[in-house]
Design an enzyme around this catalytic site. Structure first.
Site, PDB file in Angstrom:
ATOM      1  NE  ARG A  96      -2.170   8.595  -9.971  1.00  8.37           N
ATOM      2  CZ  ARG A  96      -2.888   8.296  -8.894  1.00  8.37           C
ATOM      3  NH1 ARG A  96      -2.298   7.785  -7.835  1.00  8.37           N
ATOM      4  NH2 ARG A  96      -4.186   8.505  -8.874  1.00  8.37           N
TER       5      ARG A  96
ATOM      6  CG  ASP B 236      -5.634   9.784   5.384  1.00  2.00           C
ATOM      7  OD1 ASP B 236      -4.937  10.449   6.155  1.00  2.00           O
ATOM      8  OD2 ASP B 236      -6.646  10.260   4.811  1.00  2.00           O
TER       9      ASP B 236
ATOM     10  CG  PHE C   7      -2.706  15.979   0.318  1.00  2.00           C
ATOM     11  CD1 PHE C   7      -3.740  15.116   0.647  1.00  2.00           C
ATOM     12  CD2 PHE C   7      -2.232  15.990  -0.984  1.00  2.00           C
ATOM     13  CE1 PHE C   7      -4.301  14.279  -0.318  1.00  2.00           C
ATOM     14  CE2 PHE C   7      -2.786  15.167  -1.956  1.00  2.00           C
ATOM     15  CZ  PHE C   7      -3.822  14.302  -1.618  1.00  2.00           C
TER      16      PHE C   7
ATOM     17  CD  GLU D  79      -2.857   1.390   0.331  1.00  2.00           C
ATOM     18  OE1 GLU D  79      -2.466   1.407  -0.859  1.00  2.00           O
ATOM     19  OE2 GLU D  79      -4.039   1.584   0.657  1.00  2.00           O
ATOM     20  CG  ASP D  80      -0.882   4.706  -1.814  1.00  2.00           C
ATOM     21  OD1 ASP D  80      -1.606   4.068  -1.013  1.00  2.00           O
ATOM     22  OD2 ASP D  80      -1.352   5.519  -2.623  1.00  2.00           O
TER      23      ASP D  80
HETATM   24  P1  IMP Z   1      -7.739   5.583   3.931  1.00  2.00           P
HETATM   25  O1  IMP Z   1      -6.636   5.026   4.785  1.00  2.00           O
HETATM   26  O2  IMP Z   1      -8.874   4.644   3.700  1.00  2.00           O
HETATM   27  O3  IMP Z   1      -8.226   6.921   4.471  1.00  2.00           O
HETATM   28  O4  IMP Z   1      -7.274   5.923   2.487  1.00  2.00           O
HETATM   29  C1  IMP Z   1      -6.024   5.904   2.075  1.00  2.00           C
HETATM   30  C2  IMP Z   1      -6.018   6.342   0.631  1.00  2.00           C
HETATM   31  O5  IMP Z   1      -6.273   7.757   0.524  1.00  2.00           O
HETATM   32  C3  IMP Z   1      -4.621   6.125   0.087  1.00  2.00           C
HETATM   33  O6  IMP Z   1      -4.483   4.850  -0.475  1.00  2.00           O
HETATM   34  C4  IMP Z   1      -4.485   7.260  -0.893  1.00  2.00           C
HETATM   35  O7  IMP Z   1      -4.983   6.872  -2.152  1.00  2.00           O
HETATM   36  C5  IMP Z   1      -5.342   8.368  -0.337  1.00  2.00           C
HETATM   37  N1  IMP Z   1      -4.517   9.343   0.435  1.00  2.00           N
HETATM   38  C6  IMP Z   1      -4.510   9.522   1.767  1.00  2.00           C
HETATM   39  N2  IMP Z   1      -3.638  10.481   2.141  1.00  2.00           N
HETATM   40  C7  IMP Z   1      -3.062  10.908   0.996  1.00  2.00           C
HETATM   41  C8  IMP Z   1      -2.040  11.907   0.720  1.00  2.00           C
HETATM   42  O8  IMP Z   1      -1.479  12.592   1.604  1.00  2.00           O
HETATM   43  N3  IMP Z   1      -1.710  12.044  -0.585  1.00  2.00           N
HETATM   44  C9  IMP Z   1      -2.282  11.331  -1.595  1.00  2.00           C
HETATM   45  N4  IMP Z   1      -3.224  10.392  -1.378  1.00  2.00           N
HETATM   46  C10 IMP Z   1      -3.623  10.192  -0.092  1.00  2.00           C
HETATM   47 MG    MG Z   2      -3.958   3.868  -2.124  1.00  2.00          MG
END
Ligand code: IMP
Ligand code: MG
Length: 182
Positions: free
Chosen positions: A172, A110, A159, A106-107
């Site tokens: 990206r 959040d 962000f 995973e990237d």
């Molecule tokens: P969550 O953990 O379900 O809130 O979602 C995570 C997803 O939100 C990640 O996989 C990203 O695609 C996107 N995301 C959350 N924070 C960032 C950020 O700082 N930059 C770019 N994408 C983000």
């Molecule tokens: Mg993602």
């Protein structure tokens, strides 16, 4: 200035938070751990699109043991009071994961909602094992209880863009992680 001007585009790259060299060193260390965990049973690296495509590419190039790759895409639809269960899988894996040691790549984590739901979904498909490796974590933003097995970098609530992560589908392709600024 036009919306697509190079000056404006570059102007939003506020500062580099994690350099290309730091990322590459951490990726190599992660790949080494994957190599060391190999016990002869199949490994499947699962990329959560789109944000994780660069990270997945680098990790899989650095792994030296046999492994396969798979791709999934998810979208979250949440109202503020909901905690989980609203992640829609927009593209699913094409392979049966039973018999695999699944490693989700995973990237960024959040709120934790996306991965919590994906992990629950994939656990139900009876993999041999299931692990989550995330490049970035923003622990202060967590809404649901979720912890990755391995986190390469923990960051404050910025962000971020680059190395697969976007703002409005752009940035990206940056080789580093930067803070996005208005
Ligand atoms: P969550 O953990 O379900 O809130 O979602 C995570 C997803 O939100 C990640 O996989 C990203 O695609 C996107 N995301 C959350 N924070 C960032 C950020 O700082 N930059 C770019 N994408 C983000
Ligand atoms: Mg993602």
């Amino acid at each position: 200035m036009s919306e697509n001007s190079v000056a404006e585009y570059q102007g939003h790259i506020k500062r580099v938070l994690i350099s290309e060299e730091e990322i590459q060193a951490a990726v190599k260390a992660t790949a080494k751990k994957i190599d060391e965990s190999y016990d002869g049973t199949p490994i499947l690296l699962v990329c959560i699109l789109k944000g994780s495509f660069v990270f997945l590419a680098d990790v899989c190039k650095a792994v030296t043991v046999p492994c396969e790759v798979g791709f999934m895409a998810a979208k979250s639809y949440y109202q503020s009071t909901e905690s989980s269960g609203n992640v829609k899988i927009t593209m699913d894996l094409s392979q049966d994961i039973s018999g695999y040691n699944v490693i989700i790549i995973e990237d960024i984590i959040d709120t934790g909602r996306t991965l919590k739901d994906i992990v629950n979904l994939l656990k139900g498909r009876n993999p041999l094992s299931l692990k989550v490796i995330t490049l970035l974590d923003k622990p202060s933003r967590r809404v649901v209880d979720f912890k990755a097995d391995e986190t390469l970098f923990s960051i404050d609530d910025y962000f971020v863009i680059g190395y697969g992560l976007d703002y409005g589908e752009k940035y990206r392709n940056l080789p580093y992680i930067a803070e996005y600024g208005e």
